[in-house]
Scaffold this motif. Sequence first.
Motif, short mmCIF file in Angstrom:
data_model
loop_
_atom_site.label_atom_id
_atom_site.label_comp_id
_atom_site.label_asym_id
_atom_site.label_seq_id
_atom_site.Cartn_x
_atom_site.Cartn_y
_atom_site.Cartn_z
N LEU A 293 2.37 -10.17 -38.52
CA LEU A 293 1.78 -10.60 -39.79
C LEU A 293 2.84 -10.84 -40.86
O LEU A 293 2.86 -11.90 -41.50
N ASN A 294 3.72 -9.88 -41.09
CA ASN A 294 4.73 -10.04 -42.15
C ASN A 294 5.65 -11.21 -41.86
O ASN A 294 6.05 -11.95 -42.77
N ILE A 297 3.83 -14.38 -42.82
CA ILE A 297 3.79 -14.54 -44.28
C ILE A 297 5.12 -15.08 -44.79
O ILE A 297 5.17 -16.00 -45.63
N GLU A 298 6.21 -14.52 -44.26
CA GLU A 298 7.55 -14.98 -44.67
C GLU A 298 7.77 -16.43 -44.26
O GLU A 298 8.34 -17.23 -45.03
N ALA A 301 5.97 -18.84 -46.53
CA ALA A 301 6.69 -18.95 -47.80
C ALA A 301 7.92 -19.85 -47.64
O ALA A 301 8.19 -20.70 -48.51
N GLY A 306 2.49 -21.73 -49.45
CA GLY A 306 1.78 -20.60 -50.02
C GLY A 306 0.46 -20.94 -50.69
O GLY A 306 -0.51 -20.17 -50.61
N HIS A 310 -3.82 -19.05 -46.34
CA HIS A 310 -4.46 -17.81 -46.77
C HIS A 310 -4.47 -16.78 -45.64
O HIS A 310 -4.81 -17.10 -44.49
N PHE A 311 -4.11 -15.55 -45.96
CA PHE A 311 -4.15 -14.43 -45.02
C PHE A 311 -5.27 -13.49 -45.45
O PHE A 311 -5.23 -12.94 -46.55
#
Length: 430
Positions: A293-294, A297-298, A301, A306, A310-311
């Motif tokens: 997950l992280n 997200i990175e 970005a 962004g 959506h998470f």
Amino acid sequence: MKVLMFGWEFPPHISGGLGTACYGLVKGLVHHKQDIIFVVPKLWGDEEPLADFVNASGITIDYRERRFKEIWKSLTYLEVSSFLVPYLGPEEFSRYTEHAMSEGAEVDESVFSSKFEFSGKYGKDLMKEVSRYALVAAQIAKDKEHDVIHAHDWLAYPAGVAAKRISGKPLVAHIHATEYDRSGESVNRAVFDIEREGMMAADHVVAVSHLTRKVVIEKYGIPADKVSVLHNAVLDASIIESSVKKKVPEKIVTFLGRITFQKGPEYFVEAAKKVLDRDPNVRFVMAGSGDLLNRMIERVAELGMGTRFHFTGFLKGQDVDDMYAMSDVYVMPSVSEPFGIAPLEAVRHNTPVIISKQSGVAEVLQNAIKVDFWDVDAMADAMFGLLHYESISKMFKELGSEELKKLKWEHVAEKLVKVYDTLHQNHTAS
């Protein structure tokens, strides 16, 4: 036929597709007049009364009997310090300590308490509970009359093997996912060994797809004539009419599943970027949680997505249904998916789907767009086409809903009953 069945979860308390599949299969078997004794580590009291449920936490073990001591000596348990569910990948399995219980080893007497209280979850003591579950299974097999034993996935395999040692009845090992699906080639040897030993000890192995059958034969060395395929199905083939309305004007493309290596979330992210380069008025949703997950997200970005990505975190219940209903396209880009029930649920919500060719569901769902998980260009083209050409989207919606009517658990159970009958006849004759 009286079937002694071992699982790890049962609706409504589930963490993934395993519990849903067990529910559908039990319901189908009951339809065919099979008598099911379903054992779980912990009963919560709100399970639908489809079977004779047995709460492993309520069983008293006569562990000092010689046969039980022999079973314990053959078991290995792991102290696991990370959160686990039976499908997760290498990062979740990375922190553990292995304790081999040899014949001369001194064992903490608390391990042999006469009654165990199982958490029924996937926490730090999971593998110790797997070993204890096997001891309880042996006691249940001694106490309960049955004709055949059925164990679901690696968490229940030691239980199935222990039950077979006590009763001598034939064992069916049902493989819903393998360690190769979860971890690729970086397999956890302890889990691999449990899977292999369970399948080798079984009289018959059931795989949820031809893809999984191939892995079982080639990677685990299980004889081909011992492995059959029973695809998963849906509990209800009817189309779900939802009243939920999305709050944004843009069309939505959704990934809904565990954010792990197995599910291919990185390919979804890369394909999303290619779609947004062609049409910035699209929103992408990644619903779920997991060890990647992280990193996702990175990456979103880094790609500057962004405001269009959506998470949601882990979704369950009505939130899952609402997410399917709000989606214009559902994508399952799995790297290795033994089956994959989620696309069938998306079809039930009248949502067209894109699935990887490396998934078992691709064997039964013909009216879906299929791409190689690694081909992000083809994936992006498929997304763009379904979003921008209404006739294509409409065609897949209509054909997909018709196709669901053939995928019923009653049909799966009918084939399984024939497996049971053959095993029972062979056992009786020997």
